[in-house]
Design an enzyme around this catalytic site. Structure first.
Site, PDB file in Angstrom:
ATOM      1  N   GLY A   1      -5.103 -10.172  -9.069  1.00 24.20           N
ATOM      2  CA  GLY A   1      -5.067  -9.656  -7.570  1.00 24.20           C
ATOM      3  C   GLY A   1      -4.204  -8.267  -7.617  1.00 24.20           C
TER       4      GLY A   1
ATOM      5  N   SER B   1       0.798  -1.205  -0.139  1.00 23.30           N
ATOM      6  CA  SER B   1       0.020  -0.145   0.202  1.00 23.30           C
ATOM      7  C   SER B   1       0.927   1.346  -0.115  1.00 23.30           C
ATOM      8  CB  SER B   1      -0.913  -0.217   1.059  1.00 23.30           C
ATOM      9  OG  SER B   1      -1.839  -1.120   1.139  1.00 23.30           O
TER      10      SER B   1
ATOM     11  N   LYS C   1     -19.600 -22.248   6.797  1.00 22.83           N
ATOM     12  CA  LYS C   1     -19.487 -20.605   6.500  1.00 22.83           C
ATOM     13  C   LYS C   1     -20.055 -19.988   5.380  1.00 22.83           C
ATOM     14  CE  LYS C   1     -14.878 -20.498   8.840  1.00 22.83           C
ATOM     15  NZ  LYS C   1     -13.377 -20.313   8.664  1.00 22.83           N
TER      16      LYS C   1
ATOM     17  N   LYS D   1      -9.459  -5.617  11.166  1.00 27.62           N
ATOM     18  CA  LYS D   1     -10.345  -5.040  10.206  1.00 27.62           C
ATOM     19  C   LYS D   1     -11.845  -5.173  10.950  1.00 27.62           C
ATOM     20  CE  LYS D   1      -8.713  -5.938   5.752  1.00 27.62           C
ATOM     21  NZ  LYS D   1      -9.147  -6.570   4.330  1.00 27.62           N
TER      22      LYS D   1
ATOM     23  N   THR E   1      -5.319  -3.297   8.180  1.00 30.73           N
ATOM     24  CA  THR E   1      -5.558  -4.632   7.697  1.00 30.73           C
ATOM     25  C   THR E   1      -5.380  -5.815   8.719  1.00 30.73           C
ATOM     26  OG1 THR E   1      -4.111  -6.076   6.057  1.00 30.73           O
ATOM     27  CG2 THR E   1      -2.696  -4.550   7.287  1.00 30.73           C
TER      28      THR E   1
END
Ligand code: ATR
Length: 289
Positions: free
Chosen positions: A254, A27, A164, A76, A72
């Protein structure tokens, strides 16, 4: 003025990313390139913040007037309790990755899903009334599912742990009452029809990451009208993207997702359109790709 190279002044605004670990983060490269390109007098710095120190770190952000920060792993979800306001979408998703300091009020957003939408739009995908196949049921999947659900006709969630997937299914059904949502396990038989029918296939799980198994997709089920995106960027070209490209589908990797997610954070912080090309160049330079 070249703000990225030793041009820090008394007016330089500070942005940050907090997480643990943080050494691997891409980032700073992306955001500092964006500030530089947009001629904004700001810097973006990484801070390793351990779990027990989150509350103090956020107090520090307030005290120092940090203008905004990314959040991050592993903060979060926990960060939500430290903020003054949470955007509706972030509340539905249950996690925050972007915080804006609005004159002392800390407001939380989630750009993980918005980054996926931005990437799909940039690749030319239609979002309305589409059939989506989503791999994974963790934080990234929740974010992508919630963002895309506003537009989608159907969402099929395929996850290693079916319970999940069912949890995410119920969560989506609560928020998007008319949406057709299904949850299945990962066997290739259970997902073969879903792969064929999907307009958009998104891998939001860790599958395909270096050393892990790949999503169980047969190449013969993929076709040129599909858009296939992968949040994994190690490797940049995953097996899923390789077979999708060979089948003629449009692929989104990605890194594109990461840049677009960063672009959404930049836009929340500055109110300006993100300089996407400069952000892409920065990441290419950093990773030498
Ligand atoms: P993130 O916040 O990045 O989404 P996460 O919440 O830990 O991370 O979710 C990781 C996702 O990848 C989950 O859907 C996980 O499946 P489980 O719910 O069964 O744990 C999936 N995943 C991780 N490793 C996997 C593997 N080896 N095979 C299949 N799925 C995997």
């Amino acid at each position: 003025m070249d703000y990225s190279k030793c041009a820090i002044s008394g007016e330089t605004e500070v942005y940050a990313v907090i997480g643990d670990p943080i050494g691997h983060t891409l980032s700073p490269a992306i955001q500092n390139a964006a500030f530089h390109s947009a001629q904004i007098n700001a810097v973006y710095v990484p801070f390793r913040v351990r779990k027990p120190d989150l509350k103090d770190a956020v107090r520090g952000m307030r005290a120092l007037g940090v203008k905004g920060f990314n959040v991050t792993i592993p903060h979060k979800v926990e960060i939500i309790r430290q903020l003054d306001r949470i955007d509706h979408a972030a509340e539905d998703i249950g996690s925050v990755n972007t915080v804006l300091n609005n004159d002392g009020l800390l407001c939380g957003y989630n750009t993980d899903g918005l980054g996926a939408l931005k990437s799909l739009e940039a690749a030319g995908a239609r979002l309305n009334d589409q059939s989506i196949l989503l791999f994974g049921a963790g934080g990234a999947s929740r974010a992508i599912a919630h963002s895309i659900a506003k537009h989608a006709r159907t969402i099929k969630i395929a996850n290693r742990t079916v319970s999940k997937a069912k949890q995410l299914q119920r969560r989506l059904q609560r928020t998007f009452k008319t949406l057709d949502v299904a949850a299945v396990g990962l066997s290739s038989e259970s997902i073969r029809d879903f792969v064929q029918e999907a307009d958009i296939i998104a891998n939001a799980s860790s599958m395909g990451h270096d050393g892990l198994v790949d999503p169980p997709i047969e190449q013969s089920c993929l076709h040129p009208s599909q858009f296939v995106l992968d949040i994994v960027y190690k490797p940049i070209k995953t097996k899923l993207l390789t077979i999708a490209q060979e089948a003629g589908a449009t692929t989104i990797n990605g890194l594109q997702m990461l840049v677009n997610q960063g672009a959404c954070s930049f836009e929340i912080w500055t109110g300006k359109k993100a300089p996407i090309d400069a952000m892409h160049d920065a990441i290419r330079e950093k990773l030498l790709v």
